[in-house]
Structures are given as structure tokens and as C-alpha cells.
Design a protein around this motif. Structure first.
Motif, PDB file in Angstrom:
ATOM      1  N   GLU A 185      -5.747   8.017 -24.766  1.00  0.00           N
ATOM      2  CA  GLU A 185      -6.495   8.726 -23.730  1.00  0.00           C
ATOM      3  C   GLU A 185      -6.080   8.305 -22.321  1.00  0.00           C
ATOM      4  O   GLU A 185      -6.397   8.985 -21.342  1.00  0.00           O
ATOM      5  N   TYR A 186      -5.357   7.192 -22.218  1.00  0.00           N
ATOM      6  CA  TYR A 186      -4.890   6.708 -20.913  1.00  0.00           C
ATOM      7  C   TYR A 186      -3.367   6.769 -20.793  1.00  0.00           C
ATOM      8  O   TYR A 186      -2.778   6.094 -19.953  1.00  0.00           O
ATOM      9  N   ARG A 187      -2.754   7.597 -21.642  1.00  0.00           N
ATOM     10  CA  ARG A 187      -1.296   7.702 -21.638  1.00  0.00           C
ATOM     11  C   ARG A 187      -0.773   8.141 -20.260  1.00  0.00           C
ATOM     12  O   ARG A 187       0.183   7.568 -19.741  1.00  0.00           O
ATOM     13  N   THR A 188      -1.413   9.147 -19.667  1.00  0.00           N
ATOM     14  CA  THR A 188      -0.946   9.647 -18.368  1.00  0.00           C
ATOM     15  C   THR A 188      -1.045   8.580 -17.290  1.00  0.00           C
ATOM     16  O   THR A 188      -0.110   8.399 -16.493  1.00  0.00           O
ATOM     17  N   ILE A 189      -2.147   7.845 -17.253  1.00  0.00           N
ATOM     18  CA  ILE A 189      -2.307   6.785 -16.248  1.00  0.00           C
ATOM     19  C   ILE A 189      -1.282   5.686 -16.479  1.00  0.00           C
ATOM     20  O   ILE A 189      -0.678   5.166 -15.523  1.00  0.00           O
ATOM     21  N   ILE A 190      -1.040   5.322 -17.737  1.00  0.00           N
ATOM     22  CA  ILE A 190      -0.033   4.298 -18.039  1.00  0.00           C
ATOM     23  C   ILE A 190       1.340   4.756 -17.581  1.00  0.00           C
ATOM     24  O   ILE A 190       2.120   3.981 -17.000  1.00  0.00           O
ATOM     25  N   GLN A 191       1.649   6.025 -17.804  1.00  0.00           N
ATOM     26  CA  GLN A 191       2.948   6.553 -17.373  1.00  0.00           C
ATOM     27  C   GLN A 191       3.051   6.599 -15.845  1.00  0.00           C
ATOM     28  O   GLN A 191       4.123   6.349 -15.284  1.00  0.00           O
ATOM     29  N   CYS A 192       1.944   6.898 -15.190  1.00  0.00           N
ATOM     30  CA  CYS A 192       1.941   6.859 -13.717  1.00  0.00           C
ATOM     31  C   CYS A 192       2.135   5.432 -13.207  1.00  0.00           C
ATOM     32  O   CYS A 192       2.785   5.207 -12.175  1.00  0.00           O
ATOM     33  N   PHE A 193       1.597   4.467 -13.925  1.00  0.00           N
ATOM     34  CA  PHE A 193       1.813   3.062 -13.555  1.00  0.00           C
ATOM     35  C   PHE A 193       3.282   2.674 -13.766  1.00  0.00           C
ATOM     36  O   PHE A 193       3.813   1.807 -13.071  1.00  0.00           O
ATOM     37  N   ALA A 194       3.930   3.316 -14.743  1.00  0.00           N
ATOM     38  CA  ALA A 194       5.369   3.084 -14.938  1.00  0.00           C
ATOM     39  C   ALA A 194       6.154   3.587 -13.735  1.00  0.00           C
ATOM     40  O   ALA A 194       7.112   2.951 -13.279  1.00  0.00           O
ATOM     41  N   VAL A 195       5.745   4.733 -13.202  1.00  0.00           N
ATOM     42  CA  VAL A 195       6.359   5.276 -11.983  1.00  0.00           C
ATOM     43  C   VAL A 195       6.133   4.326 -10.821  1.00  0.00           C
ATOM     44  O   VAL A 195       7.043   4.046 -10.034  1.00  0.00           O
ATOM     45  N   PHE A 196       4.897   3.816 -10.696  1.00  0.00           N
ATOM     46  CA  PHE A 196       4.571   2.842  -9.651  1.00  0.00           C
ATOM     47  C   PHE A 196       5.486   1.617  -9.737  1.00  0.00           C
ATOM     48  O   PHE A 196       6.030   1.160  -8.733  1.00  0.00           O
ATOM     49  N   LYS A 197       5.668   1.108 -10.958  1.00  0.00           N
ATOM     50  CA  LYS A 197       6.501  -0.082 -11.154  1.00  0.00           C
ATOM     51  C   LYS A 197       7.947   0.188 -10.750  1.00  0.00           C
ATOM     52  O   LYS A 197       8.590  -0.634 -10.075  1.00  0.00           O
ATOM     53  N   GLU A 198       8.449   1.360 -11.117  1.00  0.00           N
ATOM     54  CA  GLU A 198       9.835   1.698 -10.815  1.00  0.00           C
ATOM     55  C   GLU A 198      10.051   1.867  -9.306  1.00  0.00           C
ATOM     56  O   GLU A 198      11.021   1.331  -8.750  1.00  0.00           O
ATOM     57  N   ILE A 199       9.165   2.581  -8.649  1.00  0.00           N
ATOM     58  CA  ILE A 199       9.323   2.818  -7.204  1.00  0.00           C
ATOM     59  C   ILE A 199       9.131   1.541  -6.410  1.00  0.00           C
ATOM     60  O   ILE A 199       9.952   1.191  -5.552  1.00  0.00           O
ATOM     61  N   ASN A 200       8.060   0.808  -6.692  1.00  0.00           N
ATOM     62  CA  ASN A 200       7.760  -0.375  -5.878  1.00  0.00           C
ATOM     63  C   ASN A 200       8.740  -1.523  -6.103  1.00  0.00           C
ATOM     64  O   ASN A 200       8.930  -2.360  -5.221  1.00  0.00           O
ATOM     65  N   SER A 201       9.366  -1.563  -7.256  1.00  0.00           N
ATOM     66  CA  SER A 201      10.354  -2.617  -7.507  1.00  0.00           C
ATOM     67  C   SER A 201      11.668  -2.339  -6.780  1.00  0.00           C
ATOM     68  O   SER A 201      12.483  -3.240  -6.589  1.00  0.00           O
ATOM     69  N   ARG A 202      11.848  -1.093  -6.331  1.00  0.00           N
ATOM     70  CA  ARG A 202      13.105  -0.704  -5.684  1.00  0.00           C
ATOM     71  C   ARG A 202      12.938  -0.336  -4.212  1.00  0.00           C
ATOM     72  O   ARG A 202      13.931  -0.131  -3.513  1.00  0.00           O
ATOM     73  N   TRP A 203      11.713  -0.256  -3.738  1.00  0.00           N
ATOM     74  CA  TRP A 203      11.476   0.298  -2.402  1.00  0.00           C
ATOM     75  C   TRP A 203      11.956  -0.633  -1.287  1.00  0.00           C
ATOM     76  O   TRP A 203      11.703  -1.836  -1.300  1.00  0.00           O
ATOM     77  N   ASN A 204      12.649  -0.043  -0.326  1.00  0.00           N
ATOM     78  CA  ASN A 204      13.167  -0.762   0.838  1.00  0.00           C
ATOM     79  C   ASN A 204      12.558  -0.138   2.090  1.00  0.00           C
ATOM     80  O   ASN A 204      12.808   1.022   2.398  1.00  0.00           O
ATOM     81  N   TYR A 205      11.756  -0.917   2.816  1.00  0.00           N
ATOM     82  CA  TYR A 205      11.076  -0.364   3.993  1.00  0.00           C
ATOM     83  C   TYR A 205      12.055  -0.204   5.153  1.00  0.00           C
ATOM     84  O   TYR A 205      12.734  -1.154   5.547  1.00  0.00           O
ATOM     85  N   VAL A 206      12.109   1.027   5.700  1.00  0.00           N
ATOM     86  CA  VAL A 206      12.946   1.337   6.863  1.00  0.00           C
ATOM     87  C   VAL A 206      12.102   2.141   7.847  1.00  0.00           C
ATOM     88  O   VAL A 206      11.468   3.129   7.469  1.00  0.00           O
TER      89      VAL A 206
END
Length: 310
Positions: free
Chosen positions: A169-190
Motif C-alpha cells: 500500500e506504500y509502494r508509490t511512496i517508497i518509489q518516490c523516496f527512491a527518486v529522492f535518494k537518487e536526486i539528492n545524492s547527485r545534486w550540485n547547488y549552482v
């Protein structure tokens, strides 16, 4: 010549003059529409002397109504003429342009937000109410239907938390957290150029995972929405960050367990989850680039506006 001009002006004035009692009705309705959001802004930003039964606020509202009514009556003819032009512009915007009657309703509705806003223990009271900066540009930049954005989000779900079992029932939220992990681990502030705000589209930011806070928020919101999540953007003083809809308090308990014990146990160890509760009792969790786990600390606590993506 002067008489002719005077006659023409009088004829024009009579042409646009609304007959009684409808002119008074229009002015009164306009008065209320102006007074309510103006009162909210003043109420939130003036020192509260805590008079008995909030009489000071009642007096403030009454005085505002009287002052606005007098001004509108003095400008009666001009006001009616401006309303006609305004309605024509909105009619054009509704059929051809990007800003019409529906946009006005949404903006006015957002200004009324604090009237039913009840603070919760971990909630932040909206202290001011301002238009969301670059609203149209940001909405257009959130390209959640772009195949590149969806493909990126799908790839992130296949690289993080793919094998989590028992939380269908929380598959979508878990997948969104996967997106969060991928973006925030690579994000470079400019930073943006000195000339002003540069609003990058989600696909632009996807190229190098770089940009400022609004670029990060746009990419996060687009990616989350592309796989079924419900994001919104929060505007604070000098900062914009994304949030995701979690659901009810019972949903928060289960998501809290997932974050602390399964998904981000190291990053969230001995740390609190930060979230907001909206006027419907729904919980939104922080996904800022400054956070190492969903629900990380807020960079800025004073909310100036919210942009929800249904």
C-alpha cells in the motif's frame, strides 16, 4: 470645445453607470473580496494586543470595511469600468491565454488558506501570505509527462528499494523516496545568474543534476508526479523546497517506521521527521535538497506560500 468634451464625458459616465441598487451591491461584494485577504495579511503581521474576545481584530475589520467602502464609492464610475475590462481580460485568458477565471479562483482560494489553518505540534504557522514567485513558469517547467523524466524516475526505482517486501500500500511512496535518494545524492547547488531568477525545466536539470533550490524543487516534483506521487512546493524567505503527500497520521506512523528502520536507517538515526499538516489534516513531508532523508530538517520554517500539484 470644453462643453463638448464635458458632454461626451457625461454621456460616457452615464453609459457605464450601473443603476441602483445594483451599483451598491457590486461595490459591497467587491469590498468584501478585497477586505478579507487584506485583513488576513494585516492580522498575521500586526502585533496582537490580546484584547478581550479579540475586539481589536473586530475593530480592525470594521474600520477596513468602512474605509474600502468610502474609497470604492468615490471611485464608483472608474471601478465599474475597471471591472468590465478585468472581466474581459479574464474571459480572454480563460479561452486563449494562461490566466483566467480558474486561476483567479485558485489564487484567491490559496489566500484564504489560513482562515481554517490549525497548527499541529510539528507544524509551522503561515505567518505571511504572498503570491507564489514565478508560479506560471514553475508549473510549465514541471514536465512530469516528459518521457525523459519518467524514464529517470523509473530507473531510480529500479536502483533503490526495489526489493522491499510487505508494504504494497506504500509502494508509490517508497518509489518516490527512491527518486529522492537518487536526486539528492547527485545534486550540485549552482546559483542563478546575477540578472535574476533562471527557472530551469525539469529536463534541463536532469542533464547535470545542478541548479538552485527552485530547479531542484521542479525536478523533484516532476519526477515524483511522473510515477504517481503527489508533490507540492513550499515558498519561504529566499527559498523553495518540495514536499510529498504522505496521507493521514496512521500513514505517517508507517512511513516513519519505513524511513527509520528500513529505507534510511543510517541517515535518520536519532533524528526527527519534519512535516506539515494542511487544512484537511493531510501530512506533507519535506524533500529538500538539504535533507539526507525524507522529512529532514527544514532549511527555513516560515511559510510564505504553497503550490500544490494535484
Amino acid at each position: 470645445m470644453i462643453k463638448i468634451k464635458n458632454i461626451n464625458f457625461q454621456q460616457l459616465k452615464q453609459k457605464f453607470q450601473v443603476k441602483k441598487p445594483w451599483d451598491d451591491v457590486i461595490i459591497f461584494v467587491l469590498n468584501i473580496l478585497i477586505a478579507i485577504p487584506l485583513f488576513i495579511i494585516l492580522h498575521q503581521n500586526l502585533i496582537n494586543p490580546n484584547w478581550f474576545l479579540n475586539i481589536d481584530r473586530i475593530i480592525l475589520f470594521i474600520v477596513m470595511i468602512i474605509v474600502i467602502q468610502i474609497i470604492l464609492r468615490l471611485l464608483r464610475t472608474i471601478i465599474i469600468f475597471c471591472i468590465i475590462i478585468y472581466l474581459l481580460v479574464l474571459a480572454y485568458g480563460s479561452t486563449i491565454g494562461n490566466y483566467g477565471f480558474n486561476s483567479v479562483f485558485e489564487d484567491y482560494n490559496s489566500m484564504m488558506y489560513t482562515m481554517s489553518y490549525n497548527p499541529y505540534p510539528q507544524d509551522i504557522i503561515i505567518a505571511k501570505l504572498l503570491p507564489f514567485p514565478n508560479k506560471s513558469k514553475i508549473i510549465n517547467a514541471i514536465e512530469y509527462q516528459n518521457p525523459r523524466i519518467r524514464n529517470f524516475a523509473i530507473k531510480a526505482t529500479s536502483e533503490h528499494f526495489k526489493n522491499i517486501k510487505g508494504y504494497a500500500e506504500y509502494r508509490t511512496i517508497i518509489q518516490c523516496f527512491a527518486v529522492f535518494k537518487e536526486i539528492n545524492s547527485r545534486w550540485n547547488y549552482v546559483s542563478d545568474p546575477k540578472a535574476g531568477d533562471y527557472i530551469a525545466t525539469a529536463t534541463e536539470s536532469l542533464l547535470y543534476f545542478s541548479g538552485d533550490c527552485d530547479d531542484h524543487s521542479i525536478l523533484m516534483a516532476a519526477s515524483v508526479r511522473s510515477i504517481g506521487g503527489t508533490p507540492r512546493l513550499i515558498h519561504t524567505k529566499g527559498h523553495i523546497y518540495p514536499e510529498i503527500l504522505i496521507g493521514s497520521e496512521s500513514d505517517l506512523e508507517k512511513v516513519n517506521f519505513l524511513i527509520k528502520n528500513i529505507l534510511f536507517p543510517i541517515e535518520s538515526h536519532n533524528k526527527k521527521l519534519f512535516y506539515h499538516v494542511d487544512e484537511r489534516g493531510q501530512i506533507w513531508m519535506n524533500l529538500d535538497y538539504t535533507a539526507s532523508y525524507p522529512g529532514g530538517p527544514f532549511m527555513s520554517e516560515e511559510i510564505l506560500g504553497a503550490l500544490t500539484l494535484d
